[in-house]
Design an enzyme around this catalytic site. Structure first.
Site, PDB file in Angstrom:
ATOM      1  CE  LYS A 186    -110.398  66.921  72.289  1.00 45.27           C
ATOM      2  NZ  LYS A 186    -109.772  68.250  72.343  1.00 45.27           N
TER       3      LYS A 186
HETATM    4  C1  LIG Z   1    -109.659  68.888  70.676  1.00 48.51           C
HETATM    5  C2  LIG Z   1    -110.515  69.102  69.517  1.00 48.51           C
HETATM    6  C3  LIG Z   1    -110.026  69.219  68.210  1.00 48.51           C
HETATM    7  C4  LIG Z   1    -108.570  69.328  67.881  1.00 48.51           C
HETATM    8  O1  LIG Z   1    -107.749  68.390  68.434  1.00 48.51           O
HETATM    9  P1  LIG Z   1    -106.197  68.689  68.678  1.00 48.51           P
HETATM   10  O2  LIG Z   1    -105.647  67.321  68.889  1.00 48.51           O
HETATM   11  O3  LIG Z   1    -106.084  69.532  69.915  1.00 48.51           O
HETATM   12  O4  LIG Z   1    -105.656  69.344  67.479  1.00 48.51           O
HETATM   13  C5  LIG Z   1    -110.913  69.319  67.172  1.00 48.51           C
HETATM   14  N1  LIG Z   1    -112.232  69.334  67.377  1.00 48.51           N
HETATM   15  C6  LIG Z   1    -112.759  69.256  68.618  1.00 48.51           C
HETATM   16  C7  LIG Z   1    -114.242  69.260  68.785  1.00 48.51           C
HETATM   17  C8  LIG Z   1    -111.916  69.165  69.727  1.00 48.51           C
HETATM   18  O5  LIG Z   1    -112.444  69.133  70.951  1.00 48.51           O
END
Ligand SMILES: *Cc1c(COP(=O)(O)O)cnc(C)c1O
Length: 401
Positions: A186
């Protein structure tokens, strides 16, 4: 993005602070921790960055969604409306609470369509969850109106849109609760981590207790804490929070680099009349983590995507046949392949998925290509990439007519 492209001394210093006193737990151990409260500090930084009253760190973005919904009282048998284009985490987080995910169409914003939401509301609907995919947003005014008219909760999954804004407010701060992920890919990364933000004090207190076994965090003697309600463990560790604390300081720099690189690619593709771009709602500003564009039809989009891959234009995604992000390939959800029995009410509630088609979503996802904007590209690399993308698309269009 991702934020790890900019790892450096800041991250090392914060992590070393934690390792030096050895307290990896975010609560308690007051005497040992030498004044280091990385999770608490990061929560303060998130409150400042996102201009909200409360931020609660948790172990992941998926956890953030479950915690946010639970904190607002969403649970067994409740329906939560969400988009067909998202990440599998969205429906997982809903189902973990025994609630029912109701997937509905997206529009040309590549996010939840307000019209589709209105059609899907039933007496069981409790919440609408917009997912701000690939750096841009849903029409928040429209969704806020629908929610206030129908007395529904508005939850924002802003995991992919850190730093994007709508009418001057940061995404995640517009709904009743906002969710972020700081996983390894992210914009801001902790390795694994997430956050719930809100201006509602009760939702915050619920998130705080629920994500740590229901402990009320009153007083300094951890063993003496009481449990106003049941909870689970969705805590973040001090080590993860330390990385995030360094990363959040880099957010302005990250957004600046993304915007610069995005603009070069977009300017190049704008020269092609057949290429159009996703709609950003009035008053919205993307975080520029992805450049999303549409080609005239699915066939051309698949060809362009293939050519990008073969000719070294990496990090571009065509989601129509993608297993992670689009409903067409979620057979495990449609067939309810679960390791354990699913409540009858949820089973019945998900029957619609066996037959429902989503032609409007197919129309937009089928023609879309989504290119990740990296932080580490040199100017020369971006220009070269822009030229390559332009030429590939031009030549495929020429051969298609
Ligand atoms: C990455 C992501 C998640 C989940 O996040 P994690 O930290 O990997 O559990 C949820 N929604 C969206 C749109 C994402 O891109």
């Amino acid at each position: 993005m991702p934020g790890f492209e900019l790892f450096g001394d800041l991250e090392k210093k914060e992590v070393n602070d934690v390792l030096e006193n050895g307290v990896l737990m975010r609560y308690g151990f007051d005497g040992m921790r030498n004044g280091h409260w990385k999770a608490k500090e990061l929560e303060k930084a998130l409150e400042n960055t996102f201009q909200v009253n409360h931020a609660q760190l948790v172990s992941s973005g998926t956890a953030a969604i479950s915690v946010a919904l639970a904190a607002a009282g969403v649970g067994a048998g409740d329906e939560v409306i969400l988009p067909t284009f998202t990440f599998v985490a969205s429906f997982e987080a809903v189902m973990m609470l025994g609630a029912i995910p109701i997937l509905v169409d997206i529009d040309d914003t590549l996010t939840l369509s307000p019209q589709a939401v209105e059609k899907a509301i039933t007496p069981k609907t409790k919440a609408i969850m917009v997912v701000h995919m690939c750096g841009s947003m849903a029409n928040m005014d429209a969704h806020q109106n629908i929610c206030s008219k129908n007395n529904l909760l508005l939850v924002e999954d802003a995991c992919q849109a850190i730093g994007a804004t709508y009418k001057g407010k940061v995404l995640g701060s517009l709904g009743d609760l906002g969710c972020f992920s700081f996983d390894f890919v992210k914009t801001i990364t902790c390795g694994e981590g997430g956050a719930v933000i809100t201006n509602n004090k009760d939702y915050y207190i619920h998130s705080d207790h629920y994500s740590d076994h229901g402990h009320d965090h009153v007083g300094n003697d951890r063993g003496a804490e009481s449990h106003p309600f049941l909870g689970y463990n969705f805590r973040i560790s001090e080590l993860h929070a330390a990385v995030g604390l360094a990363q959040i300081k880099r957010l302005p720099e990250i957004l600046k680099i993304q915007k610069k690189n995005y603009s070069i690619l977009r300017d190049a593709l704008s020269q092609i009349p057949e290429v159009t771009f996703r709609t950003v709602p009035d008053g919205g500003e993307e975080n520029y983590s992805f450049l999303n564009f549409f080609l005239p039809d699915l066939e051309i989009a698949l060809k362009v995507s293939e050519a990008f891959k073969n000719q070294g234009v990496d990090a571009c995604f065509q989601y129509y046949n993608n297993n992670w992000h689009y409903i067409r390939k979620w057979d495990h959800l449609k067939d309810l392949k679960s390791l354990f029995p699913i409540p009858a009410e949820v089973k019945t509630g998900l029957e619609y998925l066996k037959t429902k088609e989503f032609p409007q979503s197919d129309h937009f996802i089928g023609r879309n290509i989504s290119c990740l904007i990296k932080l580490s590209w040199t100017e020369e690399q971006v220009n070269e990439r822009a030229k390559k993308m332009f030429e590939i698309i031009k030549s495929i269009l020429l051969n298609s007519y």
